[in-house]
Design a protein around this motif. Structure first.
Motif, PDB file in Angstrom:
ATOM      1  N   SER A 123     -71.431  51.327  11.894  1.00 11.41           N
ATOM      2  CA  SER A 123     -71.620  50.940  10.657  1.00 11.41           C
ATOM      3  C   SER A 123     -70.690  50.037   9.925  1.00 11.41           C
ATOM      4  O   SER A 123     -69.504  50.137  10.323  1.00 11.41           O
ATOM      5  CB  SER A 123     -71.803  51.900   9.612  1.00 11.41           C
ATOM      6  N   ASP A 124     -71.164  48.914   9.362  1.00  9.28           N
ATOM      7  CA  ASP A 124     -70.327  48.244   8.455  1.00  9.28           C
ATOM      8  C   ASP A 124     -69.840  49.059   6.982  1.00  9.28           C
ATOM      9  O   ASP A 124     -68.930  49.079   6.514  1.00  9.28           O
ATOM     10  CB  ASP A 124     -70.756  46.862   7.997  1.00  9.28           C
ATOM     11  N   ARG A 125     -70.965  49.724   6.645  1.00  8.87           N
ATOM     12  CA  ARG A 125     -70.984  50.541   5.584  1.00  8.87           C
ATOM     13  C   ARG A 125     -71.737  51.925   5.812  1.00  8.87           C
ATOM     14  O   ARG A 125     -72.644  51.805   6.420  1.00  8.87           O
ATOM     15  CB  ARG A 125     -71.489  49.927   4.087  1.00  8.87           C
ATOM     16  N   ILE A 126     -71.122  52.920   4.995  1.00  8.50           N
ATOM     17  CA  ILE A 126     -72.105  54.285   5.318  1.00  8.50           C
ATOM     18  C   ILE A 126     -72.529  54.689   3.582  1.00  8.50           C
ATOM     19  O   ILE A 126     -71.604  54.745   3.073  1.00  8.50           O
ATOM     20  CB  ILE A 126     -71.185  55.191   6.006  1.00  8.50           C
ATOM     21  N   GLY A 134     -69.222  53.484   1.316  1.00  5.53           N
ATOM     22  CA  GLY A 134     -68.108  52.686   1.852  1.00  5.53           C
ATOM     23  C   GLY A 134     -67.963  52.380   3.248  1.00  5.53           C
ATOM     24  O   GLY A 134     -68.917  52.566   3.923  1.00  5.53           O
ATOM     25  N   THR A 135     -67.001  51.697   3.604  1.00  4.92           N
ATOM     26  CA  THR A 135     -66.840  51.254   5.030  1.00  4.92           C
ATOM     27  C   THR A 135     -66.219  52.703   5.815  1.00  4.92           C
ATOM     28  O   THR A 135     -65.875  53.724   5.104  1.00  4.92           O
ATOM     29  CB  THR A 135     -65.683  50.458   5.255  1.00  4.92           C
ATOM     30  N   PRO A 136     -66.422  52.876   6.847  1.00  2.00           N
ATOM     31  CA  PRO A 136     -66.095  54.024   7.770  1.00  2.00           C
ATOM     32  C   PRO A 136     -64.687  54.365   7.473  1.00  2.00           C
ATOM     33  O   PRO A 136     -64.370  55.436   7.405  1.00  2.00           O
ATOM     34  CB  PRO A 136     -66.303  53.758   9.360  1.00  2.00           C
ATOM     35  N   ARG A 137     -63.878  53.313   7.514  1.00  2.00           N
ATOM     36  CA  ARG A 137     -62.353  53.700   7.350  1.00  2.00           C
ATOM     37  C   ARG A 137     -62.061  54.344   6.105  1.00  2.00           C
ATOM     38  O   ARG A 137     -61.440  55.473   5.648  1.00  2.00           O
ATOM     39  CB  ARG A 137     -61.490  52.552   7.511  1.00  2.00           C
ATOM     40  N   ASP A 138     -62.839  53.588   4.729  1.00  3.12           N
ATOM     41  CA  ASP A 138     -62.918  54.339   3.439  1.00  3.12           C
ATOM     42  C   ASP A 138     -63.122  55.605   3.243  1.00  3.12           C
ATOM     43  O   ASP A 138     -62.464  56.461   2.679  1.00  3.12           O
ATOM     44  CB  ASP A 138     -63.601  53.170   2.581  1.00  3.12           C
ATOM     45  N   LEU A 139     -64.127  55.976   4.077  1.00  2.00           N
ATOM     46  CA  LEU A 139     -64.931  57.209   3.819  1.00  2.00           C
ATOM     47  C   LEU A 139     -63.937  58.354   4.510  1.00  2.00           C
ATOM     48  O   LEU A 139     -63.753  59.423   4.138  1.00  2.00           O
ATOM     49  CB  LEU A 139     -66.217  57.317   4.464  1.00  2.00           C
ATOM     50  N   TYR A 140     -63.418  57.921   5.855  1.00  2.00           N
ATOM     51  CA  TYR A 140     -62.603  58.805   6.391  1.00  2.00           C
ATOM     52  C   TYR A 140     -61.361  59.009   5.838  1.00  2.00           C
ATOM     53  O   TYR A 140     -60.745  60.159   5.751  1.00  2.00           O
ATOM     54  CB  TYR A 140     -62.464  58.185   7.893  1.00  2.00           C
ATOM     55  N   ASP A 141     -60.644  57.916   5.462  1.00  2.00           N
ATOM     56  CA  ASP A 141     -59.217  57.941   4.984  1.00  2.00           C
ATOM     57  C   ASP A 141     -59.131  58.243   3.263  1.00  2.00           C
ATOM     58  O   ASP A 141     -58.341  58.955   2.994  1.00  2.00           O
ATOM     59  CB  ASP A 141     -58.448  56.770   5.121  1.00  2.00           C
ATOM     60  N   HIS A 142     -60.266  57.925   2.803  1.00  2.00           N
ATOM     61  CA  HIS A 142     -60.336  58.123   1.241  1.00  2.00           C
ATOM     62  C   HIS A 142     -61.606  58.812   0.620  1.00  2.00           C
ATOM     63  O   HIS A 142     -62.165  58.153  -0.200  1.00  2.00           O
ATOM     64  CB  HIS A 142     -60.187  56.957   0.544  1.00  2.00           C
ATOM     65  N   PRO A 143     -62.029  60.058   1.381  1.00  2.00           N
ATOM     66  CA  PRO A 143     -63.270  60.581   0.525  1.00  2.00           C
ATOM     67  C   PRO A 143     -62.812  61.094  -0.565  1.00  2.00           C
ATOM     68  O   PRO A 143     -61.776  61.371  -1.340  1.00  2.00           O
ATOM     69  CB  PRO A 143     -63.421  61.901   1.770  1.00  2.00           C
TER      70      PRO A 143
END
Length: 380
Positions: free
Chosen positions: A223-226, A238-247
Motif C-alpha cells: 500500500s501507499d496508504r492503509i 496513513g502510510t505503512p511507515r506512519d501506521l507502524y511507527d506512529h500508531p
C-alpha cells in the motif's frame, strides 16, 4: 478548461472531470442491515494512481465499504463519488470500476482469452473483433500469460488464475480496480510472489487500486496508504511507515505489526515526551502519541525489534527469563518473561550478538530499549 479529460465507460457515464482531484470519495457514508450498522459515517478520499488498502479484522466493515465503491451495495446514508460525480444510485455496471473477487469468479467453461474478452464484448457500442483481440493480447502480455490464451481455466494453477482475474479486470481500463482479498487462497510463498507482481502491475498501469485484506503484512508491503477499520469506523489512515511507527491507539499498534504493551499511569508530561509508571514500580520515558494528561491510564508500546537483549547485565537493563526461542534464519524470535511486566516478545537479527545463540529456555538474560523507541498510547 485546464487539467480536464473525458472519461467514457458506457452510454450512462460520460463526463468531464478534473485530472487533479480525488478519483473517488466516500462522504459521510453509512450502511445499515436492519439493526446492524456495518459502516459508520466514513469520510475517505482516494487519490488517482494510489494503492489504498482497507485493513481490519472480519466484520469491521472493510468489505462493505469496498462493495459500496463497486456499486454492489447502496449507502444507507452519505454519498459515493467517482471523479467528483455522485454515483450512489448507479448500478455496478454503470461505474468505471472493476472488481477482483477472492474466488476470482472466472468462467470455467471459457478459455483464458474468452474470460478476459467477456467484459469487452458487453460494451456498447460494440467493439470490433480486431479491437477486442488486440486488447486481450496486450493485457495477456502485461500479466505474462500470452502463451496461455487458449488454455481452460481448470488447467491453470492458482497463481495463474489470479492473473487471469486481474487481466479480465484491467482490460476494461477502469478508474478503480477493487480487490477483495484476492491472494487469500494462495500458499505463503506464492502469495509473496503475487504481492510483488501486483505492486509492479499497479505501478505499470497507473490504475488506482483499492484492496481489502485482514493480512497486515500484505497491507504493509503493497500500500501507499492503509485505512485501518474497527467496528465499522475508520480509526486511522496513513502510510505503512506512519501506521507502524506512529500508531495513534493501542488497537492500531496491535493490528499493524506486533508490539509489546505495558499498562501504567502517566506521571509527567513535557511536550511530546511523557513519563509513565509501570507494574514493576519503575518509571519510563517514552514518546506520547497524542496529548496525554498526568494521572491518565495509558500503555507503553514497544516493537519486538526495538528491544535489545544481552546475556550480560548492563545499566538500566531488566532481568528476564527465556520462555521460548524460535530460529527463523535471518532473525530469532524470543519470548521472555519479566517478574512484574510479564511476557515480552524480542526479535534479534542474526548478527546481533553471538552470545545469544547459547541461550535456551529457562536461561537468564537482560533487556533494554531506547526511550524514543517506546510510545505511550491511549488504552483504546
Amino acid at each position: 478548461m485546464n487539467n480536464v479529460k473525458t472519461i467514457t465507460t458506457n452510454d450512462e457515464y460520460t463526463q468531464e472531470v478534473s485530472a487533479t482531484g480525488p478519483v473517488a470519495e466516500l462522504r459521510g457514508v453509512s450502511k445499515n442491515y436492519d439493526d446492524v450498522q456495518a459502516v459508520k459515517n466514513i469520510d475517505l478520499s482516494i487519490a488517482p494512481g494510489e494503492f489504498l488498502s482497507f485493513l481490519g479484522p472480519s466484520g469491521c466493515g472493510k468489505t462493505t465499504a469496498l462493495r459500496m465503491l463497486a456499486g454492489f451495495e447502496t449507502p444507507s446514508e452519505g454519498t459515493v463519488l467517482i471523479d467528483s460525480k455522485d454515483v450512489s444510485g448507479f448500478e455496478a455496471y454503470q461505474r468505471p470500476v472493476n472488481m477482483v473477487f477472492q474466488s476470482y469468479a472466472l468462467f470455467p467453461h471459457l478459455t483464458v482469452g474468452q474470460n478476459i474478452a467477456y467484459g469487452l464484448k458487453q460494451q456498447r457500442p460494440k467493439l470490433a473483433r480486431g479491437v477486442i483481440a488486440d486488447k486481450v493480447q496486450r493485457v495477456l502480455e502485461t500479466v505474462r500469460l500470452n502463451e496461455f490464451q487458449d488454455r481452460r481455466i481448470w488447467e491453470m494453477s492458482g497463481g495463474q488464475q489470479q492473473r487471469v482475474a486481474l487481466a479480465r479486470a484491467i482490460v476494461n481500463e477502469p478508474k478503480l480496480l477493487l480487490l477483495d482479498e484476492p491472494l487469500a487462497a494462495l500458499d505463503r510463498k506464492l502469495r509473496k510472489e503475487m504481492q510483488i507482481e501486483l505492486q509492479d502491475l499497479q505501478r505499470q498501469l497507473g490504475i488506482t487500486f483499492v484492496l481489502v485484506t485482514h493480512d497486515q503484512e500484505e497491507a504493509l508491503s503493497l500500500s501507499d496508504r492503509i485505512c485501518v477499520m474497527r467496528a465499522g469506523e475508520i480509526v486511522q489512515v496513513g502510510t505503512p511507515r506512519d501506521l507502524y511507527d506512529h500508531p495513534q491507539s493501542r488497537y492500531v499498534a496491535d493490528f499493524v505489526g506486533t508490539s509489546n504493551f505495558f499498562e501504567g499511569q502517566i506521571t509527567t508530561v513535557e511536550g511530546k515526551t511523557g513519563r509513565i509508571s509501570l507494574a514493576d514500580g519503575e518509571t519510563y520515558d517514552a514518546v506520547c502519541s497524542e496529548v496525554m494528561s498526568v494521572g491518565e491510564a495509558a500503555c507503553v508500546s514497544i516493537r519486538p525489534e526495538q528491544v535489545r537483549m544481552s546475556s550480560a547485565q548492563a545499566a538500566g537493563s531488566l532481568n528476564v527469563t527465556i520462555q521460548n526461542r524460535i530460529f527463523l534464519g535471518e532473525h530469532t524470535e524470543y519470548l521472555v518473561r519479566h517478574a512484574q511486566l510479564g511476557n515480552i516478545a524480542v526479535m534479534t537479527p542474526r548478527q546481533s550478538d553471538n552470545s545469544l545463540d547459547a541461550l535456551q529456555k529457562g536461561d537468564t538474560a537482560w533487556i533494554h530499549w531506547n526511550p524514543d523507541a517506546a510510545l505511550i498510547l491511549k488504552n483504546t
